[in-house]
Structure formats: C-alpha cells, structure tokens
Motif scaffolding. Structure first.
Motif, PDB file in Angstrom:
ATOM      1  N   HIS A  35       0.857  -1.180   0.000  1.00 13.37           N
ATOM      2  CA  HIS A  35       0.000   0.000   0.000  1.00 13.37           C
ATOM      3  C   HIS A  35       0.901   1.240   0.000  1.00 13.37           C
ATOM      4  O   HIS A  35       1.876   1.292   0.751  1.00 13.37           O
ATOM      5  CB  HIS A  35      -0.899   0.017   1.233  1.00 13.37           C
ATOM      6  N   TYR A  36       0.560   2.217  -0.821  1.00 12.52           N
ATOM      7  CA  TYR A  36       1.419   3.399  -0.903  1.00 12.52           C
ATOM      8  C   TYR A  36       0.603   4.608  -1.343  1.00 12.52           C
ATOM      9  O   TYR A  36      -0.464   4.494  -1.949  1.00 12.52           O
ATOM     10  CB  TYR A  36       2.594   3.159  -1.863  1.00 12.52           C
ATOM     11  N   GLY A  37       1.128   5.769  -0.993  1.00 14.04           N
ATOM     12  CA  GLY A  37       0.444   7.021  -1.293  1.00 14.04           C
ATOM     13  C   GLY A  37       0.216   7.805  -0.015  1.00 14.04           C
ATOM     14  O   GLY A  37       0.637   7.409   1.075  1.00 14.04           O
ATOM     15  N   THR A  38      -0.455   8.938  -0.133  1.00 18.27           N
ATOM     16  CA  THR A  38      -0.715   9.798   1.012  1.00 18.27           C
ATOM     17  C   THR A  38      -2.193   9.777   1.361  1.00 18.27           C
ATOM     18  O   THR A  38      -3.041  10.035   0.512  1.00 18.27           O
ATOM     19  CB  THR A  38      -0.273  11.243   0.728  1.00 18.27           C
ATOM     20  N   MET A  39      -2.478   9.463   2.603  1.00 18.21           N
ATOM     21  CA  MET A  39      -3.845   9.482   3.114  1.00 18.21           C
ATOM     22  C   MET A  39      -4.063  10.802   3.839  1.00 18.21           C
ATOM     23  O   MET A  39      -3.297  11.157   4.747  1.00 18.21           O
ATOM     24  CB  MET A  39      -4.068   8.307   4.068  1.00 18.21           C
ATOM     25  N   ARG A  40      -5.087  11.519   3.461  1.00 15.17           N
ATOM     26  CA  ARG A  40      -5.421  12.793   4.108  1.00 15.17           C
ATOM     27  C   ARG A  40      -6.722  12.633   4.884  1.00 15.17           C
ATOM     28  O   ARG A  40      -7.772  12.376   4.297  1.00 15.17           O
ATOM     29  CB  ARG A  40      -5.543  13.905   3.064  1.00 15.17           C
ATOM     30  N   ILE A  41      -6.634  12.787   6.189  1.00 16.49           N
ATOM     31  CA  ILE A  41      -7.794  12.659   7.068  1.00 16.49           C
ATOM     32  C   ILE A  41      -8.224  14.068   7.455  1.00 16.49           C
ATOM     33  O   ILE A  41      -7.546  14.746   8.219  1.00 16.49           O
ATOM     34  CB  ILE A  41      -7.455  11.831   8.311  1.00 16.49           C
ATOM     35  N   GLN A  42      -9.332  14.492   6.896  1.00 19.57           N
ATOM     36  CA  GLN A  42      -9.787  15.868   7.085  1.00 19.57           C
ATOM     37  C   GLN A  42     -10.814  15.937   8.202  1.00 19.57           C
ATOM     38  O   GLN A  42     -11.843  15.268   8.161  1.00 19.57           O
ATOM     39  CB  GLN A  42     -10.406  16.401   5.783  1.00 19.57           C
ATOM     40  N   GLY A  43     -10.540  16.761   9.221  1.00 14.40           N
ATOM     41  CA  GLY A  43     -11.485  16.965  10.306  1.00 14.40           C
ATOM     42  C   GLY A  43     -12.243  18.267  10.128  1.00 14.40           C
ATOM     43  O   GLY A  43     -11.761  19.188   9.471  1.00 14.40           O
ATOM     44  N   CYS A  98      -5.058  15.307   9.477  1.00 14.55           N
ATOM     45  CA  CYS A  98      -3.881  14.436   9.491  1.00 14.55           C
ATOM     46  C   CYS A  98      -3.475  14.072   8.069  1.00 14.55           C
ATOM     47  O   CYS A  98      -4.325  13.896   7.188  1.00 14.55           O
ATOM     48  CB  CYS A  98      -4.203  13.165  10.289  1.00 14.55           C
ATOM     49  N   LYS A  99      -2.154  13.986   7.860  1.00 13.19           N
ATOM     50  CA  LYS A  99      -1.611  13.476   6.598  1.00 13.19           C
ATOM     51  C   LYS A  99      -0.677  12.322   6.922  1.00 13.19           C
ATOM     52  O   LYS A  99       0.257  12.479   7.713  1.00 13.19           O
ATOM     53  CB  LYS A  99      -0.863  14.573   5.834  1.00 13.19           C
ATOM     54  N   ASN A 135      13.142  -2.680   5.236  1.00 14.56           N
ATOM     55  CA  ASN A 135      12.239  -2.214   6.280  1.00 14.56           C
ATOM     56  C   ASN A 135      10.926  -1.761   5.649  1.00 14.56           C
ATOM     57  O   ASN A 135      10.606  -0.577   5.627  1.00 14.56           O
ATOM     58  CB  ASN A 135      12.892  -1.068   7.066  1.00 14.56           C
ATOM     59  N   PRO A 136      10.143  -2.708   5.097  1.00 13.77           N
ATOM     60  CA  PRO A 136       8.941  -2.346   4.338  1.00 13.77           C
ATOM     61  C   PRO A 136       7.776  -1.956   5.238  1.00 13.77           C
ATOM     62  O   PRO A 136       7.845  -2.048   6.460  1.00 13.77           O
ATOM     63  CB  PRO A 136       8.633  -3.627   3.568  1.00 13.77           C
ATOM     64  N   HIS A 137       6.706  -1.503   4.585  1.00 16.97           N
ATOM     65  CA  HIS A 137       5.410  -1.241   5.231  1.00 16.97           C
ATOM     66  C   HIS A 137       5.436  -0.043   6.175  1.00 16.97           C
ATOM     67  O   HIS A 137       4.613   0.067   7.065  1.00 16.97           O
ATOM     68  CB  HIS A 137       4.916  -2.476   5.994  1.00 16.97           C
ATOM     69  N   GLN A 138       6.348   0.887   5.933  1.00 19.42           N
ATOM     70  CA  GLN A 138       6.446   2.040   6.816  1.00 19.42           C
ATOM     71  C   GLN A 138       5.360   3.078   6.520  1.00 19.42           C
ATOM     72  O   GLN A 138       4.990   3.300   5.373  1.00 19.42           O
ATOM     73  CB  GLN A 138       7.810   2.708   6.663  1.00 19.42           C
ATOM     74  N   VAL A 139       4.880   3.702   7.588  1.00 17.76           N
ATOM     75  CA  VAL A 139       3.979   4.843   7.476  1.00 17.76           C
ATOM     76  C   VAL A 139       4.488   5.948   8.387  1.00 17.76           C
ATOM     77  O   VAL A 139       5.049   5.678   9.450  1.00 17.76           O
ATOM     78  CB  VAL A 139       2.520   4.483   7.843  1.00 17.76           C
ATOM     79  N   GLN A 140       4.320   7.176   7.932  1.00 16.93           N
ATOM     80  CA  GLN A 140       4.713   8.319   8.754  1.00 16.93           C
ATOM     81  C   GLN A 140       3.789   9.478   8.434  1.00 16.93           C
ATOM     82  O   GLN A 140       3.495   9.753   7.269  1.00 16.93           O
ATOM     83  CB  GLN A 140       6.164   8.709   8.482  1.00 16.93           C
ATOM     84  N   GLY A 141       3.306  10.137   9.480  1.00 17.54           N
ATOM     85  CA  GLY A 141       2.357  11.213   9.248  1.00 17.54           C
ATOM     86  C   GLY A 141       2.464  12.311  10.277  1.00 17.54           C
ATOM     87  O   GLY A 141       3.227  12.226  11.250  1.00 17.54           O
ATOM     88  N   ILE A 142       1.675  13.342  10.047  1.00 18.68           N
ATOM     89  CA  ILE A 142       1.638  14.488  10.947  1.00 18.68           C
ATOM     90  C   ILE A 142       0.193  14.852  11.248  1.00 18.68           C
ATOM     91  O   ILE A 142      -0.699  14.657  10.424  1.00 18.68           O
ATOM     92  CB  ILE A 142       2.363  15.711  10.352  1.00 18.68           C
ATOM     93  N   ILE A 143      -0.023  15.372  12.461  1.00 21.60           N
ATOM     94  CA  ILE A 143      -1.300  15.965  12.834  1.00 21.60           C
ATOM     95  C   ILE A 143      -1.120  17.477  12.766  1.00 21.60           C
ATOM     96  O   ILE A 143      -0.171  18.022  13.338  1.00 21.60           O
ATOM     97  CB  ILE A 143      -1.729  15.552  14.252  1.00 21.60           C
ATOM     98  N   GLU A 144      -2.023  18.148  12.056  1.00 17.00           N
ATOM     99  CA  GLU A 144      -1.953  19.598  11.897  1.00 17.00           C
ATOM    100  C   GLU A 144      -3.171  20.258  12.526  1.00 17.00           C
ATOM    101  O   GLU A 144      -4.280  19.697  12.483  1.00 17.00           O
ATOM    102  CB  GLU A 144      -1.893  19.976  10.419  1.00 17.00           C
ATOM    103  N   ASP A 145      -2.961  21.440  13.108  1.00 20.76           N
ATOM    104  CA  ASP A 145      -4.111  22.202  13.591  1.00 20.76           C
ATOM    105  C   ASP A 145      -4.734  22.958  12.428  1.00 20.76           C
ATOM    106  O   ASP A 145      -4.267  22.865  11.280  1.00 20.76           O
ATOM    107  CB  ASP A 145      -3.717  23.129  14.743  1.00 20.76           C
ATOM    108  N   LYS A 146      -5.783  23.741  12.686  1.00 22.33           N
ATOM    109  CA  LYS A 146      -6.504  24.400  11.596  1.00 22.33           C
ATOM    110  C   LYS A 146      -5.695  25.503  10.933  1.00 22.33           C
ATOM    111  O   LYS A 146      -6.066  25.985   9.860  1.00 22.33           O
ATOM    112  CB  LYS A 146      -7.838  24.938  12.098  1.00 22.33           C
ATOM    113  N   ASN A 147      -4.562  25.892  11.542  1.00 14.95           N
ATOM    114  CA  ASN A 147      -3.661  26.883  10.940  1.00 14.95           C
ATOM    115  C   ASN A 147      -2.540  26.229  10.142  1.00 14.95           C
ATOM    116  O   ASN A 147      -1.660  26.913   9.637  1.00 14.95           O
ATOM    117  CB  ASN A 147      -3.065  27.775  12.030  1.00 14.95           C
ATOM    118  N   GLY A 148      -2.556  24.890  10.059  1.00 11.07           N
ATOM    119  CA  GLY A 148      -1.542  24.179   9.297  1.00 11.07           C
ATOM    120  C   GLY A 148      -0.271  23.904  10.074  1.00 11.07           C
ATOM    121  O   GLY A 148       0.724  23.442   9.504  1.00 11.07           O
TER     122      GLY A 148
END
Length: 466
Positions: free
Chosen positions: A256-264, A270-271, A283-296
């Motif tokens: 699985h690959y690509g960017t998932m954008r979770i919009q609140g 979250c991205k 080291n396969p199957h890695q995911v890394q993301g960030i949580i952003e506030d409404k100001n980015g």
C-alpha cells in the motif's frame, strides 16, 4: 475480444479487493492470550495519557467465537494461476472462471468488516473528545485509519466477489458495534457499508479503478470514508493505492502506498504517507504522518508500520524523535508513545492467513441462519462449501452463480436499486437508508430476493442477478 471494458475484466478476473483490511501481528510480537479476538488489551493502550483506558472502557459482554475454520472434507488439488492463463492464451479472459482455489472463504463485503477489528480505537477517540482532548481523538482516528490495512500482510487469496444485492451483517456486542454492507452496483463494482458504534458512526463506499500490468495489478480506490462522533465532529478520508505483485510467478504479496489525508471539521487534520516498498527494501510497510491544527501547524507525529504498530509524539519538538539516516528520517519509537499494535496471529493458522478476527466473520452460530436475510454472504453456497473444504461442490456452485452474475449489469441498466443504501443527494456516494435491523428483529425479509437460489424462470425474474 469481448466489448467488456478492462475495468469489468479486472472486476471479474481478480474479484474485488476494496477495503483491504486488518492482519496478524509481526513475528516479533510478544506472546499473548490465545483467545484474543481483537479486543483491546494493556499493550494496545496509549502509554502517554492513561486517563482513557481501553480496558473496561465499555462494559461489553463476553461472546464465545470460533478459534479455527472447519477441518476440510476433501484434499485440495493445487492449481497455479499461470497454468490457467497459459491454457487460455488468445481467449477473452473475462470468460475465464477461476476455480475456488484462488479464493479465501470470505466475501468482499466481509472484507469491509475487517476494517472494524480495532474499533476500540474509535471508542477511545470518542472518550478523548468528551474530555476535551481533540488532539488525542485525532491521533486515535489516524491509528484506526491505518489499522484497516494490517490484515493484508500474508494474504495471497482473493475474497469472493459479491453478487449484486448480496449483503453482510455483523453484530458484535462484545466489540460494541453493528455493521451492514451491500454490493450496490455491479458496474462499476461498488460496495457500501455502515457501522454504528458507541458514540460514533462510520460509513462509506468503495469503487476500484484497476490497472493490470501483467505481473501485477494496481488498485486505486475511489470513494470517501466518513466517521462521525455523536458530538458532531467528523473526519473523512480515502484509501491509498494498493498493488498486488507476482500474479504469474513467485510469491503473491501486496503493498500500500500514497498519502492518506484525514480531514477533520474542527481542530485537527492528518496526513499519513504510506511508503512504497522497493525491491531491496529491508524495512517495508512504513507509514509516517503528521497531525496539523486548523492553521496548518504540525502538533504531533505518527509513525510505524501498517502491519505491526504505530507510535506518536506530541509537541513542536516531536521531530527530535526522528533521526536523519541516509537522507531519510527514522523515528525512534523508544522516545514515543504506543497507540496501536496488531493482535497476535491465531493459534490455528490457515492456508489463507486469516486473522483470528477474520476467522469469525463467516461463522454461522446456532440459530443465526434463521435470522439472516437470504442475501447474506454466510448463506452463499460456494463460499460455504469452500470453508468446509468441499472443493468440487464449491467449484460447481461458483460456476452456477457466476452465470447468474453475468446478467447483473443488464438488470442494473433496467433501473435496479440497492435494498439498504441510497445515493446521497447531489452525490455519487451511497449512504445507509435505515431499516435493516428493524427488519431483522421482525424477521421481515419478504422483499429480499433469493439471489443464491437455483436458476429457474421464476427465480430469474425475481433475482437481482438475473
């Protein structure tokens, strides 16, 4: 060649793999209780803030579920995919029926329900929101969205492609949710689902755009998943791309690959990036993301593997938990907090590598069949025969049902409509229109067609697959 489109070819040849879901843990997982069925335990709990504990969060009843599939009645005769393709070179592959040896004994509708294995994350998210901690809620939603991929690890067989109008229900009082799914369209192949939990609702639909590359197939899901809490907070996201490799030679595996954008709709979004696996990736199957506030502004990091576990780190300086290594960032889980990990594999492994949770999805407990509609996946004969290891009967029934299914597109063009879902106003998305659980309580399935019945002039006129 047939005038069928490539998309329809892939729908029939590979069946539907949407809502690819949840799996066993890594080999390095610590040994845990054998009867773990996906319920939260101490190792699943978020470590940094213990005021919301998954243990005893809700007083769910204990339900005994099976631990393994039935012993096979017949010895299976192996068949290679390459041998089938080789024997049909020059023929229209849309007319080639794959034997059941390439199926696992669950349908794509049940595959959708695999996304709910770690539903306790949503229970926790609901409770965090009640305490006013919107960031912890967003982190748990992100973990839930990633957890829906974990069961694809080690799975090499495809689910059964549902018939038009086929349904599946899952009533899990021990996990605190009720789930319903239905195949709402044959072309394009679309499955819709709806789940009610404690303090939340989850729904969505999925249509796959397929690209067949010879040795692999690329699946690009189209559709939005929506999570709504009872206090009005909503999160929406879409699935990332899935590719299945070594269709002809070698060991089948998916990535699985690509960017998932979770919009609140309130404080946080979250991205999450799913890293594509390379040929030499150690080291396969890695995911890394960030949580952003409404100001980015980035307020937290989340990282791990979609088939093992996820950790998080909160604060402006959370990037200190990630060390540069050969131009990339490697996050140090020891300086972070565990938010989710996969459940251990079942004690009784199957050739399909089903998780302990997935093993329960096709179970017909005493008295259940009398309560189910005639459209439920658990009463589908070819799938039931396959689970029992009755391979000749399974193949025979699969051929019969595929003949009925080929008429589904014609019926759909005549104005057929799904039973439990309807298109949302001004949208191509499907939403649950209610009524299923009331009909179940009353045993009122008169309007449900017998889609798995024998082909007769009468049944064909009433069946959504005729």
């Amino acid at each position: 060649m047939s005038d069928s489109s490539d998309d329809e070819h892939n729908d029939e040849f590979f069946d539907s793999l949407e809502f690819l879901s949840i799996s066993h843990g890594s080999d390095d997982d610590e040994e845990e209780d054998d009867d773990d069925d996906g319920s939260p335990n101490e190792s699943n709990n978020c470590e940094a803030k213990s005021s919301i504990s998954s243990v005893g969060l809700f007083n769910y009843p204990k339900v005994e579920r099976r631990k393994k599939l039935p012993e096979p009645v017949e010895k299976e005769n192996g068949v290679s995919l390459w041998s089938i393709i080789k024997e049909n070179i020059g023929k229209d592959l849309t007319k080639v029926c794959l034997p059941v040896y390439f199926n696992e004994p669950i349908s794509s509708l049940q595959k959708c329900c695999e996304d709910m294995e770690y539903s306790y994350l949503l229970d926790q998210a609901y409770e965090w929101g009640k305490t006013g901690d919107s960031l912890m809620r967003a982190l748990h939603v992100a973990a839930f969205a990633v957890s829906g991929y974990s069961s694809t690890s080690g799975r090499s067989c495809k689910p059964f492609n549902p018939l038009l109008g086929e349904t599946y229900e899952a009533d899990f009082p021990d996990k605190g949710f009720r789930f319903i799914s239905e195949k709402v369209s044959h072309h394009p192949m679309t499955v819709a689902c709806h789940c009610d939990g404690n303090g939340w609702k989850f729904w969505g639909d999925s249509t796959l755009k397929n690209k067949f590359w010879g040795r692999s197939i690329q699946l690009d899901p189209v559709g939005v998943l929506t999570l709504e809490f009872d206090d009005g907070e909503v999160f929406q996201w879409s699935k990332v791309t899935t590719s299945i490799y070594n269709l002809i030679l070698g060991k089948l595996y998916c990535d699985h690959y690509g960017t998932m954008r979770i919009q609140g709709n309130r404080d946080f979004s979250c991205k999450i990036k799913f890293k594509e696996q390379s040929m030499i990736d150690r080291n396969p199957h890695q995911v890394q993301g960030i949580i952003e506030d409404k100001n980015g502004k980035t307020v937290a990091n989340i990282f791990g593997k979609w088939d093992e576990s996820l950790h998080y780190a909160i604060g402006e300086n959370n990037n200190n938990n990630c060390n540069n290594k050969k131009g990339g960032k490697v996050c140090n889980a020891s300086k972070s907090n565990l938010i989710w990990k996969t459940n251990p594999p079942p004690q009784h492994q199957t050739k399909h590598n089903l998780t302990q949770y997935a093993i329960t999805l096709n179970e017909l407990t005493p008295g259940l069949q009398e309560k189910l509609p005639p459209t439920d996946s658990r009463v589908r004969p070819d799938q039931r025969h396959l689970e029992n290891g009755e391979h000749e009967m399974a193949n025979s029934e699969k051929l019969r049902l595929e003949q009925r299914q080929r008429q589904a597109r014609k019926l759909q063009e005549k104005g057929w409509k799904p039973k439990w879902f309807v298109k949302e106003n001004g949208s191509e998305s499907y939403i649950y229109n209610g009524g299923y659980w009331d009909a179940r309580d009353n045993g009122n399935w008169e309007s449900c067609p017998d889609i798995f019945g024998q082909i007769t002039s009468t049944s064909e006129s009433n069946s959504p697959t005729s």
